[in-house]
Design a protein around this motif. Structure first.
Motif, PDB file in Angstrom:
ATOM      1  N   GLU A   1     -12.549  -2.047   0.406  1.00  0.00           N
ATOM      2  CA  GLU A   1     -11.845  -2.239  -0.859  1.00  0.00           C
ATOM      3  C   GLU A   1     -10.450  -2.783  -0.569  1.00  0.00           C
ATOM      4  OE1 GLU A   1     -10.258   0.453  -4.543  1.00  0.00           O
ATOM      5  OE2 GLU A   1     -12.146   1.017  -3.585  1.00  0.00           O
ATOM      6  N   VAL A   2     -10.226  -4.014  -0.950  1.00  0.00           N
ATOM      7  CA  VAL A   2      -8.947  -4.684  -0.723  1.00  0.00           C
ATOM      8  C   VAL A   2      -8.167  -4.673  -2.032  1.00  0.00           C
ATOM      9  CG1 VAL A   2      -7.823  -6.824  -0.026  1.00  0.00           C
ATOM     10  CG2 VAL A   2      -9.976  -6.151   1.060  1.00  0.00           C
ATOM     11  N   GLU A   3      -6.940  -4.141  -1.984  1.00  0.00           N
ATOM     12  CA  GLU A   3      -6.103  -4.024  -3.178  1.00  0.00           C
ATOM     13  C   GLU A   3      -4.968  -5.039  -3.104  1.00  0.00           C
ATOM     14  OE1 GLU A   3      -2.929  -0.873  -4.988  1.00  0.00           O
ATOM     15  OE2 GLU A   3      -4.649  -0.057  -3.917  1.00  0.00           O
ATOM     16  N   PRO A   4      -5.024  -6.082  -3.929  1.00  0.00           N
ATOM     17  CA  PRO A   4      -3.931  -7.056  -3.935  1.00  0.00           C
ATOM     18  C   PRO A   4      -2.609  -6.386  -4.300  1.00  0.00           C
ATOM     19  CG  PRO A   4      -5.806  -7.881  -5.165  1.00  0.00           C
ATOM     20  CD  PRO A   4      -6.070  -6.426  -4.884  1.00  0.00           C
ATOM     21  N   ARG A   5      -1.556  -6.858  -3.693  1.00  0.00           N
ATOM     22  CA  ARG A   5      -0.204  -6.379  -3.973  1.00  0.00           C
ATOM     23  C   ARG A   5       0.648  -7.556  -4.417  1.00  0.00           C
ATOM     24  NH1 ARG A   5       0.738  -1.039  -1.851  1.00  0.00           N
ATOM     25  NH2 ARG A   5      -1.293  -0.092  -2.136  1.00  0.00           N
ATOM     26  N   ARG A   6       1.768  -7.257  -5.023  1.00  0.00           N
ATOM     27  CA  ARG A   6       2.694  -8.297  -5.466  1.00  0.00           C
ATOM     28  C   ARG A   6       3.206  -9.051  -4.231  1.00  0.00           C
ATOM     29  NH1 ARG A   6       8.065  -5.963  -7.744  1.00  0.00           N
ATOM     30  NH2 ARG A   6       7.459  -4.804  -5.940  1.00  0.00           N
ATOM     31  N   ALA A   7       3.287 -10.357  -4.358  1.00  0.00           N
ATOM     32  CA  ALA A   7       3.807 -11.180  -3.261  1.00  0.00           C
ATOM     33  C   ALA A   7       5.282 -10.878  -3.057  1.00  0.00           C
ATOM     34  CB  ALA A   7       3.621 -12.665  -3.567  1.00  0.00           C
TER      35      ALA A   7
END
Length: 127
Positions: free
Chosen positions: A84-90
């Motif tokens: 499970e990959v959770e995108p984060r704010r750049a």
């Protein structure tokens, strides 16, 4: 340069952890004879992750951050492998995401490090 980080894992999670870190570009390297059977070492571009076997291993509160080659491809490969990959704010313009290794340790991935440019590794070791 950080030469290595150490993470405690149970022996049962060894193979799945090796497979996970391989997606991030780390490959097994020999361990010294004195710790054979008690640890596994992985390396990428001179930086190592030492997986130390502990029956009572627990995920740490902190995390490690890795600049990955082919960020989008790495995220896709992790998802295809069931992570499970959770995108984060750049930050600093770099795409970022967090994922847990099979032992439960948090790993932050980024396309490039602060001061780096899109498509650049941003550091010799990537950590």
């Amino acid at each position: 340069m950080i030469q290595h980080v150490a993470r405690e894992i149970t022996a049962e999670t060894l193979n799945s952890c090796v497979d996970f870190y391989a997606i991030l570009g780390f490959a097994p390297v020999p361990v010294p004879d004195g710790i054979a059977g008690r640890a596994a070492w992985l390396e990428r571009a001179g930086t190592q992750i030492h997986l130390l076997f502990a029956a009572d291993a627990q995920p740490e509160r902190g995390h490690i951050a890795v600049v990955v080659d082919g960020y989008d491809e790495t995220v896709s490969a992790l998802r295809a492998a069931g992570h499970e990959v959770e995108p984060r704010r750049a930050h600093w313009g770099s795409p970022r995401a967090c994922v847990r290794d099979p032992a439960g340790h948090l790993v932050e991935m980024m396309a490039f490090a602060p001061g780096g440019a899109p498509g650049a590794a941003g550091g010799a070791a990537g950590l």
